[in-house]
Design an enzyme around this catalytic site. Structure first.
Site, PDB file in Angstrom:
ATOM      1  N   SER A 179     -10.807   1.526   5.709  1.00 39.27           N
ATOM      2  CA  SER A 179     -10.785   2.402   4.536  1.00 39.27           C
ATOM      3  C   SER A 179     -11.578   1.761   3.408  1.00 39.27           C
ATOM      4  CB  SER A 179      -9.345   2.678   4.107  1.00 39.27           C
ATOM      5  OG  SER A 179      -8.657   1.468   3.879  1.00 39.27           O
TER       6      SER A 179
ATOM      7  N   CYS B 121       0.816  -1.223   0.000  1.00 31.51           N
ATOM      8  CA  CYS B 121       0.000   0.000   0.000  1.00 31.51           C
ATOM      9  C   CYS B 121       0.843   1.264   0.000  1.00 31.51           C
ATOM     10  CB  CYS B 121      -0.961  -0.021   1.172  1.00 31.51           C
ATOM     11  SG  CYS B 121      -2.173  -1.352   0.999  1.00 31.51           S
TER      12      CYS B 121
ATOM     13  N   HIS C 257      -8.962   4.582  -1.111  1.00 31.25           N
ATOM     14  CA  HIS C 257      -7.637   3.960  -0.992  1.00 31.25           C
ATOM     15  C   HIS C 257      -7.362   2.999  -2.157  1.00 31.25           C
ATOM     16  CE1 HIS C 257      -4.048   2.271   0.554  1.00 31.25           C
ATOM     17  NE2 HIS C 257      -4.556   1.328   1.327  1.00 31.25           N
TER      18      HIS C 257
END
Lengths: 387, 387
Positions: free
Chosen positions: B209, B83, B332
């Site tokens: 998220s 990420c 995200h």
């Protein structure tokens, strides 16, 4: 400031029991030991790794910290450019040193391919094509298209391709790390048979590289530190050229991106193809090696076969190509390949190539390619005298 | 020589019809236009992209050449750190400029996540854990373990987590690119209900998220060229720290890698946490934002909740955190996130953040994280006065 290669490690290539983490660890520890560098002195790690679904490890950069407890908190980054992922890692590692953000860099290339069956591997590699137009086209089929286009224009080159395969197999006998250390012979490669079937016409099984597990690693330091090391291999050139991904946007008769990479590398190094003592080039398929002969300027366009018929690219020729056995016989764990090529070339120019050694080899060339001439890396290496 | 951010582009985040290639193209073209840079002047491209099986495009770097015909033959490299893949691309782009191998760099972060159903996304992200020990453990479960360990030691923090979620949702109302521009309110976030179920106890849906498509892009140039641009955002610091991948090798009560990244970044910039006008931090789960408060030094260990109860991290507080809405409400798309954070922060320090703008914001911090504190990137940015 520039990077020098001061050590390397290399697992055998082949069908191995090791996990991805074990492959990384073996190659990295060997490289650190060969360089005489402690893990705590490593400032940055770059991992070349394709994956593409071959293994479930989706976050492999930090796996490299498993190599040694002292690597905790070391920046580690995975880079990917399909089958040139290894060279991508080498180049980012070199950039980190040239940028002054690292003095000592550990570069690792790795792939674990035999966890899948052949179909699974073919599918994983297929994702490296342009999905919108080429989804479902396998890589043997991609290079089969190149071969067909070439044969249509310049005549059938099947014999030349068989000579390339036989040459690389013969070379691999002298590489103890090669997956196939077996001289299969020209006749076998040139004959379509039950054991050598057409995979994607006109390409036969022997025209294709191998499915392999393996890892290779390099330690690089900044040149101001090079005096302290047993060896220091210099980048006379390092050029990356990417081309459009869709085949529809490229000429299938020649490798334009690779040709530009070679031309720029020769210019950067101030050399011409005749100055190269040897080259390790990307023979994912024999037709690729033939097209690379032309891209690197060994022959004119349409005459790649002459490099074989004239004997230039054989081990005893003027410019031996793939003394290691190449992807064809050494093996092709895709993320490892570019790092392996740099390690094999570094070993030649420092006289550490063992049975593969070409006497007096001083200037070597690496050409590593992702896709069919899409991500192209051309390095020219020599050994700087140190201690 | 160092890099300056001179322009950016940013697609809306959310469930989008665009393909991966279209997302890349939209963000990159917008960034080039915002910077006033022609595609032919781009020397290198870095693409931050996780993939992990989310889309079949396994060789995405060269997809970036589809942005403009003039990008043909431009070096393009994909980087990945789960990420934090977006920041990995920013940092490699900065290195290329600092190394002197590029004067103008295009950085793109992208992810297409909604092509899969939620289960498919969960499975794709799961591969970013240490497979040998954590295979089959989802990311909500990973952060659920952090939350449980923390709650056991420091008491139940569910209210604080709900305040963090509500804050970020409230902030996102002012971000026209955010996926959820909706003030869901503290009560909703703090109540387990049919619409806000426990996903991985003690984490509720509102503690997680979003699943998003999206891309963001930056144009960076070397500082000796910065005078010619409308804006030039400077890296006062840029620190990467990787930690061991296995959770069994890390303390679940605090983020050690992130804390080290912040400490080194403050030192590099010559600032302390009190000097930051705002921060964009990695709130993949609300417990992560709480642990980041402690890692960045806003509160002592075990007291992260105070940053919320004291009001420090709210839009009108001393150190607003996630004015953009954060991963929680902005969205995200994992490979895009780090680039988006740098773009949002650059926009604040140049006064271009629109409704999100904090008046007088000069010094901003980005903290982007891969895994649970594994790949950590901390940047401190300010705006250099140019023309």
């Amino acid at each position: 400031m520039d990077a020098r290669i001061v050590g390397w490690g290399h697992t055998p290539f082949g069908r191995l029991d090791d996990t991805l983490e074990e492959l990384i660890t073996k190659a990295a520890r060997e490289a650190l030991e060969h360089a005489g560098v402690e893990a705590r002195d490593v400032d940055a790690i770059y991992l070349g790794h394709y994956n593409g679904g071959l293994v479930p490890d989706g976050f492999a950069a930090s796996l490299a910290l498993q190599v040694d407890d002292d690597l905790r908190f070391t920046p580690a980054t995975r880079v990917e450019n399909a089958c040139a992922s290894g060279s991508a890692a080498v180049y980012q590692g070199r950039n980190a040193i040239r940028a002054g953000v690292a003095k000592t860099v550990l570069v690792i290339g790795v792939e674990k391919m035999t966890a899948k069956d052949t179909k699974g591997v073919t599918e994983a590699l297929m994702t490296a094509s342009y999905q919108a137009e080429e989804g479902g086209v396998s890589f043997p089929q991609v290079f089969g298209r190149f071969a067909n286009a070439y044969f249509q224009k310049y005549g059938n080159q099947s014999e030349a391709l068989a000579h390339i395969a036989a040459k690389n197999h013969a070379n691999a006998i002298k590489n103890p790390l090669a997956q196939m250390q077996k001289d299969v012979g020209f006749e076998f490669c040139n004959t379509v048979s039950e054991r050598n079937p057409l995979v994607a016409a006109p390409l036969r099984l022997t025209d294709c590289s191998l499915i392999s597990d393996g890892a290779a690693a390099l330690v690089m330091v900044s040149d101001d530190m090079a005096q302290g090391f047993e060896r220091a291999v210099r980048f006379r050139a390092g050029v990356q050229v990417n081309d459009f991904l869709p085949m529809s946007r490229r000429d299938l008769l020649k490798f334009e991106g690779p040709a530009l990479a070679f031309a720029r590398a020769y210019e950067e190094a101030g050399v011409s193809v005749g100055d190269l003592d040897f080259a390790e080039v990307h023979d994912c398929f024999t037709i690729a090696e033939l097209l690379v002969y032309e891209a690197m300027g060994l022959t004119a366009q349409g005459q790649g076969a002459r490099a074989v018929s004239d004997g230039v690219v054989y081990a005893d020729g003027a410019t031996p190509v793939n003394l290691s056995g190449g992807l064809k016989a050494k093996g092709h764990p895709v993320g490892a390949t570019g790092v392996s090529m740099h390690a094999m070339t570094a070993a030649q120019v420092t006289g550490e190539a063992g049975l593969m050694q070409k006497s007096g080899a001083e200037l070597g060339c690496v050409f590593n390619m992702g896709g069919s001439g899409v991500a192209n890396y051309c390095s020219i290496l020599d050994a700087e005298k140190t201690t």
